[in-house]
Design a protein around this motif. Structure first.
Motif, PDB file in Angstrom:
ATOM      1  N   SER A  91      11.255  40.788   3.050  1.00  0.00           N
ATOM      2  CA  SER A  91      11.958  41.830   3.801  1.00  0.00           C
ATOM      3  C   SER A  91      13.304  41.326   4.302  1.00  0.00           C
ATOM      4  CB  SER A  91      11.108  42.320   4.975  1.00  0.00           C
ATOM      5  OG  SER A  91      10.787  41.241   5.838  1.00  0.00           O
ATOM      6  N   ALA A  92      13.414  40.053   4.676  1.00  0.00           N
ATOM      7  CA  ALA A  92      14.685  39.491   5.140  1.00  0.00           C
ATOM      8  C   ALA A  92      15.675  39.416   3.985  1.00  0.00           C
ATOM      9  CB  ALA A  92      14.469  38.116   5.749  1.00  0.00           C
ATOM     10  N   TYR A  93      15.169  39.096   2.818  1.00  0.00           N
ATOM     11  CA  TYR A  93      16.040  39.034   1.640  1.00  0.00           C
ATOM     12  C   TYR A  93      16.525  40.436   1.273  1.00  0.00           C
ATOM     13  CZ  TYR A  93      17.626  37.983  -3.061  1.00  0.00           C
ATOM     14  OH  TYR A  93      18.377  37.858  -4.190  1.00  0.00           O
ATOM     15  N   GLU A  94      15.579  41.358   1.244  1.00  0.00           N
ATOM     16  CA  GLU A  94      15.921  42.728   0.862  1.00  0.00           C
ATOM     17  C   GLU A  94      16.833  43.405   1.878  1.00  0.00           C
ATOM     18  OE1 GLU A  94      12.034  44.382   0.295  1.00  0.00           O
ATOM     19  OE2 GLU A  94      11.627  43.033  -1.369  1.00  0.00           O
ATOM     20  N   SER A  95      16.670  43.090   3.161  1.00  0.00           N
ATOM     21  CA  SER A  95      17.498  43.714   4.202  1.00  0.00           C
ATOM     22  C   SER A  95      18.893  43.120   4.256  1.00  0.00           C
ATOM     23  CB  SER A  95      16.831  43.563   5.578  1.00  0.00           C
ATOM     24  OG  SER A  95      16.909  42.217   6.014  1.00  0.00           O
ATOM     25  N   GLY A  96      19.095  42.011   3.602  1.00  0.00           N
ATOM     26  CA  GLY A  96      20.413  41.388   3.586  1.00  0.00           C
ATOM     27  C   GLY A  96      20.586  40.268   4.594  1.00  0.00           C
ATOM     28  N   SER A  97      19.538  39.899   5.323  1.00  0.00           N
ATOM     29  CA  SER A  97      19.654  38.836   6.331  1.00  0.00           C
ATOM     30  C   SER A  97      20.072  37.502   5.715  1.00  0.00           C
ATOM     31  CB  SER A  97      18.338  38.647   7.069  1.00  0.00           C
ATOM     32  OG  SER A  97      17.994  39.795   7.779  1.00  0.00           O
ATOM     33  N   VAL A  98      19.512  37.170   4.565  1.00  0.00           N
ATOM     34  CA  VAL A  98      19.865  35.920   3.903  1.00  0.00           C
ATOM     35  C   VAL A  98      21.328  35.968   3.468  1.00  0.00           C
ATOM     36  CG1 VAL A  98      19.365  34.387   1.945  1.00  0.00           C
ATOM     37  CG2 VAL A  98      17.487  35.515   3.170  1.00  0.00           C
ATOM     38  N   HIS A  99      21.731  37.089   2.901  1.00  0.00           N
ATOM     39  CA  HIS A  99      23.122  37.263   2.476  1.00  0.00           C
ATOM     40  C   HIS A  99      24.069  37.159   3.668  1.00  0.00           C
ATOM     41  CE1 HIS A  99      20.680  39.460  -0.508  1.00  0.00           C
ATOM     42  NE2 HIS A  99      21.520  38.910  -1.360  1.00  0.00           N
ATOM     43  N   ASP A 100      23.684  37.824   4.764  1.00  0.00           N
ATOM     44  CA  ASP A 100      24.529  37.825   5.957  1.00  0.00           C
ATOM     45  C   ASP A 100      24.698  36.418   6.520  1.00  0.00           C
ATOM     46  OD1 ASP A 100      24.697  40.561   5.660  1.00  0.00           O
ATOM     47  OD2 ASP A 100      23.318  41.011   7.309  1.00  0.00           O
ATOM     48  N   ALA A 101      23.602  35.666   6.590  1.00  0.00           N
ATOM     49  CA  ALA A 101      23.674  34.293   7.098  1.00  0.00           C
ATOM     50  C   ALA A 101      24.574  33.447   6.212  1.00  0.00           C
ATOM     51  CB  ALA A 101      22.278  33.684   7.177  1.00  0.00           C
ATOM     52  N   MET A 102      24.434  33.628   4.915  1.00  0.00           N
ATOM     53  CA  MET A 102      25.208  32.850   3.958  1.00  0.00           C
ATOM     54  C   MET A 102      26.702  33.136   4.084  1.00  0.00           C
ATOM     55  SD  MET A 102      24.635  32.915  -0.101  1.00  0.00           S
ATOM     56  CE  MET A 102      25.963  32.601  -1.222  1.00  0.00           C
ATOM     57  N   THR A 103      27.055  34.396   4.193  1.00  0.00           N
ATOM     58  CA  THR A 103      28.476  34.747   4.253  1.00  0.00           C
ATOM     59  C   THR A 103      29.063  34.502   5.638  1.00  0.00           C
ATOM     60  OG1 THR A 103      27.908  37.068   4.609  1.00  0.00           O
ATOM     61  CG2 THR A 103      28.388  36.399   2.360  1.00  0.00           C
ATOM     62  N   LYS A 104      28.322  34.830   6.680  1.00  0.00           N
ATOM     63  CA  LYS A 104      28.818  34.643   8.051  1.00  0.00           C
ATOM     64  C   LYS A 104      29.119  33.168   8.318  1.00  0.00           C
ATOM     65  CE  LYS A 104      27.522  35.255  12.886  1.00  0.00           C
ATOM     66  NZ  LYS A 104      26.473  35.691  13.802  1.00  0.00           N
ATOM     67  N   ARG A 105      28.260  32.301   7.818  1.00  0.00           N
ATOM     68  CA  ARG A 105      28.419  30.863   8.063  1.00  0.00           C
ATOM     69  C   ARG A 105      29.137  30.151   6.913  1.00  0.00           C
ATOM     70  NH1 ARG A 105      24.200  32.870  10.623  1.00  0.00           N
ATOM     71  NH2 ARG A 105      23.737  32.138  12.724  1.00  0.00           N
ATOM     72  N   ASN A 106      29.539  30.916   5.922  1.00  0.00           N
ATOM     73  CA  ASN A 106      30.311  30.405   4.793  1.00  0.00           C
ATOM     74  C   ASN A 106      29.647  29.197   4.122  1.00  0.00           C
ATOM     75  OD1 ASN A 106      32.449  30.480   2.984  1.00  0.00           O
ATOM     76  ND2 ASN A 106      33.692  29.101   4.207  1.00  0.00           N
ATOM     77  N   PHE A 107      28.366  29.341   3.777  1.00  0.00           N
ATOM     78  CA  PHE A 107      27.655  28.268   3.086  1.00  0.00           C
ATOM     79  C   PHE A 107      28.409  27.901   1.816  1.00  0.00           C
ATOM     80  CE2 PHE A 107      23.080  29.580   4.545  1.00  0.00           C
ATOM     81  CZ  PHE A 107      23.445  29.401   5.863  1.00  0.00           C
ATOM     82  N   GLN A 108      28.552  26.617   1.571  1.00  0.00           N
ATOM     83  CA  GLN A 108      29.230  26.137   0.372  1.00  0.00           C
ATOM     84  C   GLN A 108      28.246  25.673  -0.697  1.00  0.00           C
ATOM     85  OE1 GLN A 108      32.658  26.460   0.055  1.00  0.00           O
ATOM     86  NE2 GLN A 108      32.244  27.611   1.919  1.00  0.00           N
ATOM     87  N   SER A 109      27.070  25.272  -0.275  1.00  0.00           N
ATOM     88  CA  SER A 109      26.066  24.777  -1.212  1.00  0.00           C
ATOM     89  C   SER A 109      25.379  25.942  -1.908  1.00  0.00           C
ATOM     90  CB  SER A 109      25.016  23.946  -0.456  1.00  0.00           C
ATOM     91  OG  SER A 109      25.632  22.879   0.220  1.00  0.00           O
ATOM     92  N   GLN A 110      24.736  25.636  -3.019  1.00  0.00           N
ATOM     93  CA  GLN A 110      24.000  26.658  -3.753  1.00  0.00           C
ATOM     94  C   GLN A 110      22.801  27.114  -2.931  1.00  0.00           C
ATOM     95  OE1 GLN A 110      22.775  25.584  -7.700  1.00  0.00           O
ATOM     96  NE2 GLN A 110      21.812  27.555  -8.066  1.00  0.00           N
ATOM     97  N   VAL A 111      22.639  28.430  -2.816  1.00  0.00           N
ATOM     98  CA  VAL A 111      21.533  29.010  -2.064  1.00  0.00           C
ATOM     99  C   VAL A 111      20.515  29.603  -3.030  1.00  0.00           C
ATOM    100  CG1 VAL A 111      20.855  30.761  -0.358  1.00  0.00           C
ATOM    101  CG2 VAL A 111      23.010  29.508  -0.075  1.00  0.00           C
ATOM    102  N   LEU A 112      19.260  29.235  -2.806  1.00  0.00           N
ATOM    103  CA  LEU A 112      18.151  29.781  -3.572  1.00  0.00           C
ATOM    104  C   LEU A 112      17.236  30.506  -2.595  1.00  0.00           C
ATOM    105  CD1 LEU A 112      17.319  26.589  -5.644  1.00  0.00           C
ATOM    106  CD2 LEU A 112      18.611  28.553  -6.424  1.00  0.00           C
TER     107      LEU A 112
END
Length: 168
Positions: A91-112
Motif C-alpha cells: 500500500s505504501a508503494y502503491e500510494s506513492g510513499s516510497v516515491h515521495d521519500a525517494m524524490t523528497k530526499r533526493n536519493f542517489q543510490s538505486q532503489v528497489l
C-alpha cells in the motif's frame, strides 16, 4: 554452471525489461521478488554489494540513507554498488510513499522495492542474524567470501569503515 546461471540472473535483475520499473524524473525504482533477491545475495561476482533495508516510516533509516549515497559517490570508481531496498508494504508503494521519500530526499543510490509482503520469507534469506528490525544492511562480495550483516543505523564514518574492510 550454477555460478554462471547465478551471474546471468543477477545481471538480468539490473538490466532487464522484465522487472517492473517506476520512473520518477530520471530515477527508477525496480521491484525485486524473492528469487531475484536470492540471486543478488548469491551473485558470483567480484562486485561488493552494500544492500540497505529501509522503510518510509523508519526515521533512523531515512536519516542514514544520505550516508549510503555519499559512500556510493565517494567510491564510485570501485567495484561497489549501493542498493536501497524498501520493505514498505504494498500500500505504501502503491500510494506513492516510497516515491515521495525517494524524490523528497533526493536519493542517489538505486532503489528497489521488495514485493514480498511476508517479511519472514526474506529475513532469513538475507541473514539468520536478522531479527527483522530496520535499518539493516548486508555487505556482500561472494568472490572474496564476504557476507557481513548489520542490524543498526550507520553514520558515514562507520559505513565507510565497513566498506573499507572489504577492500583488504
Amino acid at each position: 554452471m550454477k555460478s554462471v546461471i547465478t551471474l546471468i540472473f543477477s545481471l538480468i535483475l539490473f538490466t532487464s525489461c522484465n522487472t517492473t520499473e517506476t520512473k520518477i524524473s530520471e530515477k527508477v525504482i525496480q521491484e525485486i521478488d524473492i528469487p531475484k533477491l536470492e540471486a543478488l545475495l548469491n551473485a558470483d561476482t567480484d562486485t561488493t554489494y552494500i544492500i540497505n533495508f529501509w522503510a518510509t516510516w523508519c526515521a533512523p533509516c531515512l536519516k542514514e540513507i544520505p550516508y549510503f549515497d555519499q559512500l556510493g559517490e565517494t567510491y564510485k570508481k570501485d567495484k561497489m554498488k549501493v542498493l536501497l531496498v524498501s520493505v514498505d508494504l504494498g500500500s505504501a508503494y502503491e500510494s506513492g510513499s516510497v516515491h515521495d521519500a525517494m524524490t523528497k530526499r533526493n536519493f542517489q543510490s538505486q532503489v528497489l522495492y521488495i514485493t514480498e509482503s511476508d517479511a519472514g520469507k526474506y529475513i532469513d534469506l538475507v541473514s539468520p542474524e536478522w531479527s527483522g528490525a530496520i535499518p539493516a544492511t548486508i555487505v556482500i562480495n561472494n568472490k572474496k567470501g564476504i557476507k557481513n550483516f548489520y542490524e543498526q543505523e550507520f553514520n558515514f564514518q562507520e559505513l565507510e569503515q565497513v566498506y573499507l574492510t572489504t577492500k583488504k
